[in-house]
Design a protein around this motif. Structure first.
Motif, PDB file in Angstrom:
ATOM      1  N   ALA A 117       0.870  -1.177   0.000  1.00  0.00           N
ATOM      2  CA  ALA A 117       0.000   0.000   0.000  1.00  0.00           C
ATOM      3  C   ALA A 117       0.903   1.223   0.000  1.00  0.00           C
ATOM      4  O   ALA A 117       1.879   1.281   0.744  1.00  0.00           O
ATOM      5  CB  ALA A 117      -0.909  -0.007   1.226  1.00  0.00           C
ATOM      6  N   ARG A 118       0.575   2.185  -0.846  1.00  0.00           N
ATOM      7  CA  ARG A 118       1.371   3.406  -0.929  1.00  0.00           C
ATOM      8  C   ARG A 118       0.559   4.566  -0.360  1.00  0.00           C
ATOM      9  O   ARG A 118      -0.634   4.698  -0.639  1.00  0.00           O
ATOM     10  CB  ARG A 118       1.758   3.682  -2.379  1.00  0.00           C
ATOM     11  N   VAL A 119       1.242   5.402   0.433  1.00  0.00           N
ATOM     12  CA  VAL A 119       0.577   6.528   1.080  1.00  0.00           C
ATOM     13  C   VAL A 119       1.556   7.702   1.161  1.00  0.00           C
ATOM     14  O   VAL A 119       2.763   7.503   1.308  1.00  0.00           O
ATOM     15  CB  VAL A 119       0.057   6.135   2.490  1.00  0.00           C
ATOM     16  N   ARG A 120       1.021   8.908   1.046  1.00  0.00           N
ATOM     17  CA  ARG A 120       1.828  10.112   1.212  1.00  0.00           C
ATOM     18  C   ARG A 120       1.355  10.816   2.478  1.00  0.00           C
ATOM     19  O   ARG A 120       0.165  11.097   2.636  1.00  0.00           O
ATOM     20  CB  ARG A 120       1.681  11.055   0.021  1.00  0.00           C
ATOM     21  N   VAL A 121       2.288  11.078   3.375  1.00  0.00           N
ATOM     22  CA  VAL A 121       1.996  11.776   4.625  1.00  0.00           C
ATOM     23  C   VAL A 121       3.002  12.910   4.773  1.00  0.00           C
ATOM     24  O   VAL A 121       4.208  12.664   4.720  1.00  0.00           O
ATOM     25  CB  VAL A 121       2.077  10.830   5.846  1.00  0.00           C
ATOM     26  N   GLY A 122       2.507  14.127   4.949  1.00  0.00           N
ATOM     27  CA  GLY A 122       3.401  15.267   5.113  1.00  0.00           C
ATOM     28  C   GLY A 122       4.356  15.457   3.954  1.00  0.00           C
ATOM     29  O   GLY A 122       5.507  15.826   4.156  1.00  0.00           O
ATOM     30  N   GLY A 123       3.890  15.159   2.737  1.00  0.00           N
ATOM     31  CA  GLY A 123       4.717  15.329   1.548  1.00  0.00           C
ATOM     32  C   GLY A 123       5.695  14.192   1.282  1.00  0.00           C
ATOM     33  O   GLY A 123       6.396  14.211   0.283  1.00  0.00           O
ATOM     34  N   ARG A 124       5.727  13.195   2.166  1.00  0.00           N
ATOM     35  CA  ARG A 124       6.652  12.074   1.994  1.00  0.00           C
ATOM     36  C   ARG A 124       5.887  10.813   1.609  1.00  0.00           C
ATOM     37  O   ARG A 124       4.915  10.453   2.256  1.00  0.00           O
ATOM     38  CB  ARG A 124       7.418  11.820   3.277  1.00  0.00           C
ATOM     39  N   ALA A 125       6.360  10.156   0.564  1.00  0.00           N
ATOM     40  CA  ALA A 125       5.740   8.908   0.122  1.00  0.00           C
ATOM     41  C   ALA A 125       6.274   7.747   0.946  1.00  0.00           C
ATOM     42  O   ALA A 125       7.470   7.692   1.257  1.00  0.00           O
ATOM     43  CB  ALA A 125       6.021   8.671  -1.353  1.00  0.00           C
ATOM     44  N   ASN A 126       5.382   6.863   1.328  1.00  0.00           N
ATOM     45  CA  ASN A 126       5.734   5.673   2.100  1.00  0.00           C
ATOM     46  C   ASN A 126       5.100   4.445   1.465  1.00  0.00           C
ATOM     47  O   ASN A 126       4.060   4.545   0.819  1.00  0.00           O
ATOM     48  CB  ASN A 126       5.222   5.792   3.543  1.00  0.00           C
ATOM     49  N   ARG A 127       5.733   3.299   1.697  1.00  0.00           N
ATOM     50  CA  ARG A 127       5.199   2.013   1.240  1.00  0.00           C
ATOM     51  C   ARG A 127       5.026   1.106   2.443  1.00  0.00           C
ATOM     52  O   ARG A 127       5.939   0.966   3.253  1.00  0.00           O
ATOM     53  CB  ARG A 127       6.167   1.337   0.265  1.00  0.00           C
ATOM     54  N   LEU A 128       3.872   0.507   2.538  1.00  0.00           N
ATOM     55  CA  LEU A 128       3.617  -0.498   3.562  1.00  0.00           C
ATOM     56  C   LEU A 128       3.563  -1.840   2.846  1.00  0.00           C
ATOM     57  O   LEU A 128       2.636  -2.095   2.080  1.00  0.00           O
ATOM     58  CB  LEU A 128       2.300  -0.220   4.287  1.00  0.00           C
ATOM     59  N   HIS A 129       4.604  -2.669   3.046  1.00  0.00           N
ATOM     60  CA  HIS A 129       4.662  -3.993   2.420  1.00  0.00           C
ATOM     61  C   HIS A 129       4.423  -5.005   3.525  1.00  0.00           C
ATOM     62  O   HIS A 129       5.176  -5.058   4.495  1.00  0.00           O
ATOM     63  CB  HIS A 129       6.022  -4.204   1.767  1.00  0.00           C
ATOM     64  N   GLU A 130       3.345  -5.785   3.376  1.00  0.00           N
ATOM     65  CA  GLU A 130       2.941  -6.678   4.462  1.00  0.00           C
ATOM     66  C   GLU A 130       2.353  -7.971   3.902  1.00  0.00           C
ATOM     67  O   GLU A 130       1.760  -7.986   2.836  1.00  0.00           O
ATOM     68  CB  GLU A 130       1.890  -5.955   5.318  1.00  0.00           C
ATOM     69  N   ARG A 131       2.539  -9.042   4.651  1.00  0.00           N
ATOM     70  CA  ARG A 131       1.821 -10.299   4.409  1.00  0.00           C
ATOM     71  C   ARG A 131       0.877 -10.438   5.591  1.00  0.00           C
ATOM     72  O   ARG A 131       1.308 -10.550   6.726  1.00  0.00           O
ATOM     73  CB  ARG A 131       2.758 -11.492   4.315  1.00  0.00           C
ATOM     74  N   SER A 132      -0.423 -10.383   5.306  1.00  0.00           N
ATOM     75  CA  SER A 132      -1.450 -10.404   6.354  1.00  0.00           C
ATOM     76  C   SER A 132      -2.084 -11.782   6.451  1.00  0.00           C
ATOM     77  O   SER A 132      -2.294 -12.453   5.441  1.00  0.00           O
ATOM     78  CB  SER A 132      -2.549  -9.386   6.037  1.00  0.00           C
ATOM     79  N   ARG A 133      -2.420 -12.169   7.688  1.00  0.00           N
ATOM     80  CA  ARG A 133      -3.110 -13.435   7.930  1.00  0.00           C
ATOM     81  C   ARG A 133      -4.587 -13.162   8.183  1.00  0.00           C
ATOM     82  O   ARG A 133      -4.943 -12.187   8.848  1.00  0.00           O
ATOM     83  CB  ARG A 133      -2.524 -14.145   9.156  1.00  0.00           C
ATOM     84  N   PHE A 134      -5.425 -14.072   7.681  1.00  0.00           N
ATOM     85  CA  PHE A 134      -6.867 -13.969   7.823  1.00  0.00           C
ATOM     86  C   PHE A 134      -7.444 -15.311   8.254  1.00  0.00           C
ATOM     87  O   PHE A 134      -6.875 -16.359   7.953  1.00  0.00           O
ATOM     88  CB  PHE A 134      -7.510 -13.547   6.488  1.00  0.00           C
ATOM     89  N   VAL A 135      -8.579 -15.276   8.936  1.00  0.00           N
ATOM     90  CA  VAL A 135      -9.273 -16.486   9.351  1.00  0.00           C
ATOM     91  C   VAL A 135     -10.769 -16.291   9.079  1.00  0.00           C
ATOM     92  O   VAL A 135     -11.292 -15.181   9.199  1.00  0.00           O
ATOM     93  CB  VAL A 135      -9.014 -16.807  10.847  1.00  0.00           C
ATOM     94  N   CYS A 136     -11.437 -17.367   8.706  1.00  0.00           N
ATOM     95  CA  CYS A 136     -12.876 -17.317   8.481  1.00  0.00           C
ATOM     96  C   CYS A 136     -13.575 -17.885   9.721  1.00  0.00           C
ATOM     97  O   CYS A 136     -13.468 -19.075  10.005  1.00  0.00           O
ATOM     98  CB  CYS A 136     -13.252 -18.114   7.239  1.00  0.00           C
ATOM     99  N   GLU A 137     -14.260 -17.020  10.461  1.00  0.00           N
ATOM    100  CA  GLU A 137     -14.965 -17.403  11.683  1.00  0.00           C
ATOM    101  C   GLU A 137     -16.464 -17.332  11.440  1.00  0.00           C
ATOM    102  O   GLU A 137     -16.984 -16.260  11.134  1.00  0.00           O
ATOM    103  CB  GLU A 137     -14.600 -16.457  12.839  1.00  0.00           C
ATOM    104  N   ASP A 138     -17.134 -18.461  11.542  1.00  0.00           N
ATOM    105  CA  ASP A 138     -18.586 -18.516  11.352  1.00  0.00           C
ATOM    106  C   ASP A 138     -19.027 -17.849  10.052  1.00  0.00           C
ATOM    107  O   ASP A 138     -20.002 -17.095  10.024  1.00  0.00           O
ATOM    108  CB  ASP A 138     -19.306 -17.879  12.543  1.00  0.00           C
ATOM    109  N   GLY A 139     -18.281 -18.090   8.978  1.00  0.00           N
ATOM    110  CA  GLY A 139     -18.652 -17.570   7.665  1.00  0.00           C
ATOM    111  C   GLY A 139     -18.192 -16.150   7.381  1.00  0.00           C
ATOM    112  O   GLY A 139     -18.442 -15.627   6.303  1.00  0.00           O
ATOM    113  N   GLN A 140     -17.508 -15.510   8.333  1.00  0.00           N
ATOM    114  CA  GLN A 140     -17.021 -14.139   8.105  1.00  0.00           C
ATOM    115  C   GLN A 140     -15.504 -14.102   8.200  1.00  0.00           C
ATOM    116  O   GLN A 140     -14.913 -14.506   9.197  1.00  0.00           O
ATOM    117  CB  GLN A 140     -17.603 -13.174   9.135  1.00  0.00           C
ATOM    118  N   TRP A 141     -14.883 -13.600   7.130  1.00  0.00           N
ATOM    119  CA  TRP A 141     -13.427 -13.448   7.122  1.00  0.00           C
ATOM    120  C   TRP A 141     -13.040 -12.287   8.022  1.00  0.00           C
ATOM    121  O   TRP A 141     -13.691 -11.252   8.036  1.00  0.00           O
ATOM    122  CB  TRP A 141     -12.931 -13.213   5.687  1.00  0.00           C
ATOM    123  N   ARG A 142     -11.940 -12.492   8.769  1.00  0.00           N
ATOM    124  CA  ARG A 142     -11.430 -11.454   9.665  1.00  0.00           C
ATOM    125  C   ARG A 142      -9.904 -11.366   9.523  1.00  0.00           C
ATOM    126  O   ARG A 142      -9.220 -12.374   9.337  1.00  0.00           O
ATOM    127  CB  ARG A 142     -11.778 -11.777  11.114  1.00  0.00           C
TER     128      ARG A 142
END
Length: 140
Positions: free
Chosen positions: A110-135
């Protein structure tokens, strides 16, 4: 405070698109159906994209609703003046079953600019499906 809904979805479009091959989609027909209309994302990839959009819109309620309770913070902080520039999905994999629940991982930038500075958030996220809803669980 949630920002007004955009016309074009901030996530970049088609949730089946990987590695920068997205198709522009309207917010209402893309992430808006999960964030505002209450539909459940069918998988972790759709949830990841809608959570990115919720960050863009500063929608704390949706973010907390889609966070696994054990890992959910008491509040979500948003950077003042942040301008989100885009989301690139790098990988999406089903990781099988854990304690009888379906799990998955999504790698993104995800790319975002804050205070004129560009930043990149590079992440591997974990998810689980609980009772039919992903979280969202956490980053690995």
């Amino acid at each position: 405070m949630t920002l007004p809904a955009p016309t074009v979805c901030p996530c970049g479009g088609s949730p089946t698109a990987l590695k920068g091959k997205s198709a522009e989609a309207s917010y209402v027909h893309c992430c808006g159906r999960f964030i505002e209309q209450g539909q459940l994302p069918p998988d972790a990839l759709h949830l990841m994209r809608s959570r990115y959009t919720a960050f863009v819109l500063e929608n704390e309620a949706y973010l907390k609703h889609t966070w696994q309770e054990a890992f959910m913070p008491s509040s979500v902080e948003f950077e003042v003046g942040a301008k989100w520039l885009g989301l690139d999905i790098k990988d999406f994999v089903s990781t099988g079953l854990q304690d009888g629940q379906e799990t998955a991982e999504v790698e993104f930038v995800a790319r975002v600019r804050v205070g004129g500075r560009a930043n990149r958030l590079h992440e591997r996220s974990r998810f689980v499906c609980e009772d039919g809803q992903w979280r969202y669980v956490n980053a690995v």
